[in-house]
Design a protein around this motif. Structure first.
Motif, mmCIF file in Angstrom:
data_model
loop_
_atom_site.group_PDB
_atom_site.id
_atom_site.type_symbol
_atom_site.label_atom_id
_atom_site.label_comp_id
_atom_site.label_asym_id
_atom_site.label_seq_id
_atom_site.Cartn_x
_atom_site.Cartn_y
_atom_site.Cartn_z
ATOM 1 N N THR A 136 0.850 -1.187 0.000
ATOM 2 C CA THR A 136 0.000 0.000 0.000
ATOM 3 C C THR A 136 0.883 1.233 0.000
ATOM 4 O O THR A 136 1.796 1.346 0.826
ATOM 5 N N ALA A 184 1.084 -4.439 2.839
ATOM 6 C CA ALA A 184 -0.367 -4.356 3.035
ATOM 7 C C ALA A 184 -0.878 -5.370 4.045
ATOM 8 O O ALA A 184 -1.924 -5.162 4.668
ATOM 9 N N THR A 206 -3.264 0.510 -3.339
ATOM 10 C CA THR A 206 -2.752 -0.820 -3.006
ATOM 11 C C THR A 206 -2.494 -1.588 -4.290
ATOM 12 O O THR A 206 -3.341 -1.619 -5.189
#
Length: 371
Positions: free
Chosen positions: A15, A106, A68
């Protein structure tokens, strides 16, 4: 990370958060090997938050706008994912408020790398970082390439048809429009101050070698008028790399070459010229600024018919002309700039900004501020 640097991705799903003191819109573009999107659907932003392997997360509370990237889900014909940031305020710029990109795993939220671009100025949009393939691996590059025409300018360079993202707040009062960027599709272009032209035709680079020529009329009485044309090369951080002027006629192994000094403006046609072989420039050269100085000391209000023009060196055809009308009482002028876009094309912008300087040395700082 430092600007231009790269690093391997240590997570398959990352991300990218982008933060700044001003409100931002963060977007992503999925690009093929040709540096262009496959279709307009490859722009992922707040109005189109889902793409193949890429998603947009809107800012909520303490969480900033973010993109992301799930590298396992990115299609095989996508070579890189470019993450951009544009200002939400219509008239705002990044001057003094450089954004920071924070790349996180992430899955865990752990910070992998951070990147803050070098000093920014009039930019309203920025290519911040890119996630790209290198063989079977994925890597991250710190970019920091600025644009003055918002997300529409960034997206347009990568092949997206877009006018402007829909505002998420009520529209602000209208601001004066800047002249639009044009291409060479319709032939020769006459620029006005602030106007830009992309050196492409039918979507492809038109030329690789150009000549920037300068002309003026000789003095009718009094001292001879000695104008000097110079070219200052800058890197992505707006740091000067080289200057081509009458004291140094070529740099970068001849990729930029001055044709010689004219002390009076006498003779027909162009009086001084600088040849630029764009393909021969080293990759660190991101911007060329062409300046003119009155070495003899006359102000530009005393000089008749000064102009610059861009010529295709191969054919001799004039591509772009910019006349110095409405001159100001100064001895130096930043005529125009050629800027290498992140997508690879070169864009010429007419500047016409006057300063008090009689040689190229005095033009470095004002030229850097206009990149």
């Amino acid at each position: 990370m430092t600007q231009g640097g790269n690093a391997p991705l240590t997570a398959s799903r990352v991300t990218v958060e982008v933060t700044a003191p001003k409100r931002l819109d963060v977007s992503a573009l999925l690009l093929g090997a040709n540096g262009k999107v496959r279709s307009d659907a490859d722009l992922v932003f707040f109005n189109a938050p889902q793409g193949p392997g890429v998603s947009h997360r809107p800012a909520t509370g303490a969480l900033p706008d973010a993109i992301t990237v799930d590298t396992w889900a990115v299609p095989a014909d996508v070579a890189r994912v470019v993450i951009t940031a544009s200002l939400d305020a219509p008239a705002g710029t990044f001057a003094g408020t450089e954004p920071t990109a924070t790349v996180r795993d992430a899955a865990t939220g752990d910070v992998l790398v951070t990147f803050t671009p070098h000093r920014l100025g009039r930019e309203t949009a920025l290519v911040v970082v890119e996630v790209y393939r290198r063989g079977t691996e994925w890597k991250l590059r710190a970019v920091g390439q600025g644009y003055a025409d918002g997300l529409a300018g960034v997206a347009g360079d990568f092949g997206v048809t877009i006018d402007r993202p829909a505002p998420r707040t009520p529209p602000a009062p209208p601001v004066p429009a800047t002249p639009p960027r044009v291409t060479l599709d319709k032939g020769r272009v006459s620029l006005v101050k602030g106007g830009s032209v992309s050196l492409v035709k039918d979507g492809r680079p038109l030329l690789t070698s150009v000549r920037m020529a300068l002309g003026w009329e000789p003095a009718r009485r009094g001292r001879n008028i000695d104008l000097d044309a110079s070219c200052i090369a800058f890197d992505a951080r707006r740091e000067r790399l080289e200057t081509v002027w009458f004291m140094k006629l070529n740099v970068f192994n001849g990729a930029i070459q001055h044709t010689g000094d004219n002390l009076t403006g006498a003779g027909s046609g162009d009086d001084e010229a600088i040849d630029v072989h764009l393909d021969g420039l080293p990759p660190e050269v991101c911007g060329l600024v062409f300046v003119v100085n009155s070495f003899s000391g006359q102000k530009f209000t005393e000089i008749a018919n000064a102009y610059c023009r861009l010529i295709d060196s191969r054919t001799g055809n004039e591509l772009v002309r910019f006349d110095l009308t409405n001159a100001e009482p100064h001895t130096g002028v930043v005529m125009c700039k050629l800027v290498r876009q992140y997508a690879g094309e070169w864009v010429m912008t007419a500047l016409g900004e006057y300063v008090d300087a009689k040689t190229a040395r005095g033009m470095v700082q004002p030229s850097a501020a206009l990149l």
